[in-house]
Write a protein that holds these residues in place. Structure first.
Motif, mmCIF file in Angstrom:
data_model
loop_
_atom_site.group_PDB
_atom_site.id
_atom_site.type_symbol
_atom_site.label_atom_id
_atom_site.label_comp_id
_atom_site.label_asym_id
_atom_site.label_seq_id
_atom_site.Cartn_x
_atom_site.Cartn_y
_atom_site.Cartn_z
ATOM 1 N N PRO A 55 0.829 -1.209 0.000
ATOM 2 C CA PRO A 55 0.000 0.000 0.000
ATOM 3 C C PRO A 55 0.864 1.260 0.000
ATOM 4 O O PRO A 55 1.973 1.269 0.548
ATOM 5 C CB PRO A 55 -0.793 -0.116 1.304
ATOM 6 C CG PRO A 55 0.061 -0.958 2.191
ATOM 7 C CD PRO A 55 0.802 -1.905 1.282
ATOM 8 N N LEU A 56 0.337 2.308 -0.617
ATOM 9 C CA LEU A 56 0.990 3.609 -0.600
ATOM 10 C C LEU A 56 0.486 4.372 0.615
ATOM 11 O O LEU A 56 -0.672 4.248 0.994
ATOM 12 C CB LEU A 56 0.682 4.385 -1.876
ATOM 13 C CG LEU A 56 1.000 3.672 -3.191
ATOM 14 C CD1 LEU A 56 0.706 4.579 -4.366
ATOM 15 C CD2 LEU A 56 2.438 3.175 -3.219
ATOM 16 N N THR A 67 3.506 13.333 -4.001
ATOM 17 C CA THR A 67 4.429 12.592 -3.145
ATOM 18 C C THR A 67 3.691 11.432 -2.497
ATOM 19 O O THR A 67 2.486 11.482 -2.289
ATOM 20 C CB THR A 67 5.034 13.498 -2.046
ATOM 21 O OG1 THR A 67 3.974 14.035 -1.251
ATOM 22 C CG2 THR A 67 5.857 14.627 -2.640
ATOM 23 N N TRP A 68 4.429 10.377 -2.208
ATOM 24 C CA TRP A 68 3.884 9.255 -1.446
ATOM 25 C C TRP A 68 5.044 8.467 -0.847
ATOM 26 O O TRP A 68 6.195 8.633 -1.230
ATOM 27 C CB TRP A 68 2.978 8.358 -2.292
ATOM 28 C CG TRP A 68 3.668 7.469 -3.281
ATOM 29 C CD1 TRP A 68 4.173 6.213 -3.065
ATOM 30 C CD2 TRP A 68 3.922 7.755 -4.669
ATOM 31 N NE1 TRP A 68 4.710 5.705 -4.219
ATOM 32 C CE2 TRP A 68 4.566 6.620 -5.215
ATOM 33 C CE3 TRP A 68 3.653 8.837 -5.488
ATOM 34 C CZ2 TRP A 68 4.965 6.563 -6.552
ATOM 35 C CZ3 TRP A 68 4.047 8.786 -6.820
ATOM 36 C CH2 TRP A 68 4.681 7.654 -7.333
ATOM 37 N N LYS A 69 4.688 7.592 0.105
ATOM 38 C CA LYS A 69 5.670 6.715 0.749
ATOM 39 C C LYS A 69 5.188 5.286 0.610
ATOM 40 O O LYS A 69 3.988 5.029 0.521
ATOM 41 C CB LYS A 69 5.826 7.079 2.223
ATOM 42 C CG LYS A 69 6.411 8.458 2.431
ATOM 43 C CD LYS A 69 6.462 8.805 3.893
ATOM 44 C CE LYS A 69 6.985 10.226 4.063
ATOM 45 N NZ LYS A 69 6.945 10.645 5.465
ATOM 46 N N ALA A 94 11.730 11.576 -8.562
ATOM 47 C CA ALA A 94 12.750 10.802 -7.869
ATOM 48 C C ALA A 94 12.154 9.983 -6.742
ATOM 49 O O ALA A 94 11.080 10.291 -6.226
ATOM 50 C CB ALA A 94 13.822 11.737 -7.311
ATOM 51 N N SER A 95 12.890 8.946 -6.385
ATOM 52 C CA SER A 95 12.565 8.107 -5.239
ATOM 53 C C SER A 95 13.799 8.074 -4.355
ATOM 54 O O SER A 95 14.922 8.012 -4.857
ATOM 55 C CB SER A 95 12.221 6.693 -5.704
ATOM 56 O OG SER A 95 12.120 5.817 -4.604
ATOM 57 N N ARG A 96 13.570 8.118 -3.061
ATOM 58 C CA ARG A 96 14.702 8.082 -2.134
ATOM 59 C C ARG A 96 14.441 7.006 -1.087
ATOM 60 O O ARG A 96 13.350 6.883 -0.562
ATOM 61 C CB ARG A 96 14.870 9.432 -1.464
ATOM 62 C CG ARG A 96 16.084 9.498 -0.553
ATOM 63 C CD ARG A 96 16.314 10.885 -0.014
ATOM 64 N NE ARG A 96 16.768 11.825 -1.005
ATOM 65 C CZ ARG A 96 18.027 11.959 -1.436
ATOM 66 N NH1 ARG A 96 18.950 11.147 -0.971
ATOM 67 N NH2 ARG A 96 18.350 12.871 -2.312
ATOM 68 N N ALA A 97 15.483 6.236 -0.797
ATOM 69 C CA ALA A 97 15.419 5.202 0.235
ATOM 70 C C ALA A 97 16.376 5.600 1.349
ATOM 71 O O ALA A 97 17.587 5.395 1.241
ATOM 72 C CB ALA A 97 15.799 3.844 -0.342
#
Length: 118
Positions: A55-56, A67-69, A94-97
């Motif tokens: 799930p987001l 934006t979402w996580k 972009a995506s950041r981890a």
């Protein structure tokens, strides 16, 4: 304020659908599918890839900026944060981890057959 509310609804509606994403990570390209839909007046979503559906969380739309996580367990256990700009049927961002470098994200919306969504 009513105009702002209507605008937010319109912005949310422009995000709904199924998106094919490509994430360019330092270890190679990852393909994923993200689906956004409206449920009980809120925007919800699910990401699919690497054999799991997640799930987001914390989906936020501000004009074209979204934006979402999400959390994944494959290939590694990571908490991801996405920030993209949506323009019609394409998105980029972009995506950041965590503390890892940001990865470039691109995507296209899948077309829905006529008459399927009512």
């Amino acid at each position: 304020m009513n105009a702002d509310t209507a605008t937010d609804t319109d912005r949310t509606a422009s995000l709904e659908g199924v998106w094919d994403l490509t994430i360019a990570t330092p270890v190679g390209r990852i393909r994923a599918v993200v689906a956004f839909r409206r449920q009980d007046g809120s925007l919800v979503g699910v990401a699919s890839g690497a054999g799991e559906d997640v799930p987001l969380r914390d989906i936020a739309v501000d004009g074209p900026h979204v934006t979402w996580k999400q959390s994944v367990t494959k290939p590694l256990r990571l908490n991801l944060a996405f920030a993209v700009d949506v323009h019609g049927d394409t998105l980029a961002g972009a995506s950041r981890a965590g503390r890892l470098p940001a990865s470039k994200v691109t995507g296209t919306r899948r077309t829905t057959p006529v008459g399927e969504a009512e």
